[in-house]
Design an enzyme around this catalytic site. Structure first.
Site, PDB file in Angstrom:
ATOM      1  N   HIS A 157       0.811  -1.219   0.000  1.00 57.52           N
ATOM      2  CA  HIS A 157       0.000   0.000   0.000  1.00 57.52           C
ATOM      3  C   HIS A 157       0.840   1.262   0.000  1.00 57.52           C
ATOM      4  CE1 HIS A 157      -4.077  -1.754   0.701  1.00 57.52           C
ATOM      5  NE2 HIS A 157      -3.315  -2.796   0.980  1.00 57.52           N
ATOM      6  N   ASP A 365       3.489   9.273  -0.675  1.00 57.03           N
ATOM      7  CA  ASP A 365       2.265   8.573  -0.288  1.00 57.03           C
ATOM      8  C   ASP A 365       2.004   7.484  -1.318  1.00 57.03           C
ATOM      9  OD1 ASP A 365      -0.038   8.050   1.164  1.00 57.03           O
ATOM     10  OD2 ASP A 365      -0.639  10.161   1.244  1.00 57.03           O
TER      11      ASP A 365
HETATM   12  P1  ADQ Z   1      -3.109   6.016   4.884  1.00 58.14           P
HETATM   13  O1  ADQ Z   1      -1.689   6.446   5.071  1.00 58.14           O
HETATM   14  O2  ADQ Z   1      -3.898   5.830   6.112  1.00 58.14           O
HETATM   15  O3  ADQ Z   1      -3.207   4.705   3.980  1.00 58.14           O
HETATM   16  P2  ADQ Z   1      -5.004   7.484   3.034  1.00 58.14           P
HETATM   17  O4  ADQ Z   1      -5.013   6.727   1.773  1.00 58.14           O
HETATM   18  O5  ADQ Z   1      -5.072   8.952   2.834  1.00 58.14           O
HETATM   19  O6  ADQ Z   1      -3.750   7.204   3.951  1.00 58.14           O
HETATM   20  O7  ADQ Z   1      -6.253   7.043   3.872  1.00 58.14           O
HETATM   21  C1  ADQ Z   1      -6.636   7.668   5.057  1.00 58.14           C
HETATM   22  C2  ADQ Z   1      -8.058   7.277   5.382  1.00 58.14           C
HETATM   23  O8  ADQ Z   1      -8.322   7.594   6.743  1.00 58.14           O
HETATM   24  C3  ADQ Z   1      -9.080   7.980   4.531  1.00 58.14           C
HETATM   25  O9  ADQ Z   1     -10.089   7.099   4.170  1.00 58.14           O
HETATM   26  C4  ADQ Z   1      -9.599   9.065   5.461  1.00 58.14           C
HETATM   27  O10 ADQ Z   1     -10.934   9.434   5.230  1.00 58.14           O
HETATM   28  C5  ADQ Z   1      -9.455   8.417   6.822  1.00 58.14           C
HETATM   29  N1  ADQ Z   1      -9.255   9.463   7.842  1.00 58.14           N
HETATM   30  C6  ADQ Z   1      -8.258  10.354   7.892  1.00 58.14           C
HETATM   31  N2  ADQ Z   1      -8.445  11.207   8.926  1.00 58.14           N
HETATM   32  C7  ADQ Z   1      -9.571  10.832   9.538  1.00 58.14           C
HETATM   33  C8  ADQ Z   1     -10.320  11.329  10.668  1.00 58.14           C
HETATM   34  N3  ADQ Z   1      -9.951  12.412  11.361  1.00 58.14           N
HETATM   35  N4  ADQ Z   1     -11.417  10.686  11.007  1.00 58.14           N
HETATM   36  C9  ADQ Z   1     -11.834   9.608  10.306  1.00 58.14           C
HETATM   37  N5  ADQ Z   1     -11.199   9.124   9.228  1.00 58.14           N
HETATM   38  C10 ADQ Z   1     -10.076   9.722   8.849  1.00 58.14           C
HETATM   39  C11 ADQ Z   1      -2.280   3.811   3.372  1.00 58.14           C
HETATM   40  C12 ADQ Z   1      -1.241   4.450   2.441  1.00 58.14           C
HETATM   41  C13 ADQ Z   1      -1.939   5.295   1.385  1.00 58.14           C
HETATM   42  C14 ADQ Z   1      -2.944   4.433   0.613  1.00 58.14           C
HETATM   43  C15 ADQ Z   1      -3.838   3.663   1.571  1.00 58.14           C
HETATM   44  C16 ADQ Z   1      -4.689   2.647   0.830  1.00 58.14           C
HETATM   45  O11 ADQ Z   1      -0.333   5.247   3.180  1.00 58.14           O
HETATM   46  O12 ADQ Z   1      -1.006   5.855   0.474  1.00 58.14           O
HETATM   47  O13 ADQ Z   1      -3.753   5.266  -0.191  1.00 58.14           O
HETATM   48  O14 ADQ Z   1      -3.083   2.953   2.546  1.00 58.14           O
HETATM   49  O15 ADQ Z   1      -3.912   1.818   0.055  1.00 58.14           O
END
Ligand code: ADQ
Length: 470
Positions: A157, A365
């Site tokens: 990921h 990311d």
């Molecule tokens: P993450 O590093 O966690 O994922 P991201 O893909 O942006 O990053 O996902 C974050 C998720 O958490 C989103 O669905 C967002 O809505 C949720 N979130 C963030 N802040 C929140 C809050 N305050 N309350 C509730 N929900 C919140 C890892 C990798 C990424 C990749 C994903 C999926 O680092 O690059 O996109 O896996 O493969």
């Protein structure tokens, strides 16, 4: 249809209620499993004084989960250690933060072995096994050593770093060798896949047999790019819920005569939060006439608090947000709101919907699902503008966003100015192109592409072990 067994470090069944599902991985896997009569195996998040291999099974929302507890030392050495102090920073190009400790490596191997030993008896003939993320790279090796012959796929990921960066990891060769015990390895983008291939060719004496098929360590491996997406249908449904609408209305009311700029991230140094704050500060400094027209809201729930680097960045962000408000607030007004809470997904959808600008500035990311969520939440007739770091995997699919280099506060400030001034026809044109992709390249397409490719690998050793060409 083969049964699908998903393995990941943490397991978040799609229960809906509660606050657990922060993190893109959890959201995506819940969605991916919903349609399979699958099994989801992983760590419960709990510790036990002595590992006993006990599995607790339950079925939630159509998905059966199998959870194991780990020992406190596993948590320190495997999770907080090798996974989050060594691999996470290194794969995000933060070699300065990467800690190398032999004990971490031992813990990592031990936990992967524990996963394999408890999972192996649950595996049936013909089951497809899909392992997720950097915590579990050596899992296939451990399963193979127990005689498991099923097809096993791995999806990373996070980014795969450039060859020069990856080789700073002691024992890098062993880690890559373990990846050749999979039948298929998937990356978020073609760029990460290429970086992996470069390593295999340059460091492991491997070769590319044909596009997407590598050979090294006496085995062959299929590799591919499988960009992850949103559960677009569920997101669209959620946007219509009373909670989402209420949150949108609350935020719209709180920003009358102002444009809302929103950022939503786990509080992580890879997300470029400091750079984002500095970019916003620069915007305020350079545009006195626009100051009263914007409110920036940053939602960033704390994560991985037992790792020092996370405590440090939290302190720096607290100081920066204080400095910005101290400098630019007025008696009746302040420009910046910084919140460390987790929100429900429907509430977040409402926040995105009320925003004129989505500001997503990771330094690295794998993909970044927040960028996609922001786009999915916009009003088609009057959409907001996405500002996106070129270093997010998502930037490869989302060229119609305003792409920026997050290391430049000037670029962030200029993009903010441009987004706020952008006329409606241009916003609609950009948004339409983005939305079409977010809708089409969604989590179901991702799952089907990966599982389809894994099914396409010949059972039990079609590509493994290799009949090596001379
Ligand atoms: P993450 O590093 O966690 O994922 P991201 O893909 O942006 O990053 O996902 C974050 C998720 O958490 C989103 O669905 C967002 O809505 C949720 N979130 C963030 N802040 C929140 C809050 N305050 N309350 C509730 N929900 C919140 C890892 C990798 C990424 C990749 C994903 C999926 O680092 O690059 O996109 O896996 O493969």
């Amino acid at each position: 249809m083969n049964r699908l067994i998903v393995v990941s470090n943490r397991v978040n069944p799609p229960a809906g209620e509660g606050e657990e599902s922060v993190g893109g991985l959890a959201m995506a896997l819940a969605a991916a499993l919903r349609q399979y009569s699958g099994l989801w195996f992983g760590w419960s998040g709990q510790t036990t004084p002595e590992f006993d291999g006990k599995i607790s099974m339950q079925t939630v929302g159509g998905v059966t989960t199998a959870l194991i507890d780990l020992e406190p030392a596993d948590l320190d050495e495997y999770y907080n250690g090798y996974a989050n102090r060594t691999l996470w920073p290194l794969f995000h190009y933060r070699t300065d933060l990467a800690a190398y400790d032999r004990v971490y490596g031992e813990g990592y191997s031990r936990v992967n072995r524990r996963f394999a030993e408890t999972l192996a008896p649950l595996i049936g003939e013909g089951d497809l096994i899909w392992v997720h993320d950097y915590h579990l790279i050596p899992l296939a090796r451990e399963l193979r050593s127990l005689g498991v012959k099923n097809r096993i796929g791995f999806f990373l990921h996070i980014p795969w770093p450039a060859h020069q960066v990856f080789t700073t990891l002691p024992g890098h060769g062993r880690l890559v060798e373990a990846m050749f015990d999979y039948d298929l390895v998937g990356f978020q983008t073609a760029e990460y896949r290429q970086a992996f291939e470069e390593y295999v060719l340059a460091e492991a004496g491997g070769a590319e047999l044909q596009p997407g098929v590598l050979t090294a360590f006496g085995r062959t491996l299929k590799v591919g790019a499988f960009p992850i997406g949103l559960d677009a249908a569920d997101f669209a449904r959620m946007l219509k819920t009373p909670r989402a609408r209420r949150m949108r209305d609350v935020m719209t009311a709180a920003t009358v005569f102002r444009h809302l700029v929103v950022g939503v991230d786990r509080l992580d140094y890879s997300k470029g939060l400091e750079e984002r704050f500095l970019g916003f500060e620069r915007f305020l400094a350079d545009n006195p006439d626009l100051r009263r027209e914007v409110l920036m809201l940053q939602i960033a729930p704390v994560s991985r608090e037992s790792v020092d680097a996370y405590q440090e960045i939290r302190g720096r962000l607290d100081a920066l947000s204080g400095r910005i408000n101290g400098e630019y607030s007025d008696v009746d007004w302040n420009p910046f709101r910084y919140v460390n809470r987790t929100y429900r997904r429907d509430e977040l959808a409402g926040v995105y919907a009320a925003a004129r600008v989505g500001l997503v500035t990771p330094l690295r990311d794998g993909m970044n699902l927040v960028a996609k969520e922001f786009v999915a939440a916009q009003d088609p007739d009057d959409p907001g503008v996405l500002i996106l770091s070129r270093f997010a995997g998502a930037a490869r699919q989302m060229e119609e966003a305003l792409l920026i280099n997050p290391n430049s506060p000037e670029e962030i400030a200029d993009a903010l100015k441009r987004a706020i001034a952008m006329d409606r026809p241009e916003r609609v044109r950009r948004w339409k192109a983005l939305f079409e992709k977010v809708e089409k390249e969604d989590v179901t397409a991702w799952r089907d592409a990966f599982v389809g490719a894994l099914e396409g690998v010949m059972e039990s050793g079609g590509t493994r072990p290799a009949a090596l060409a001379s």
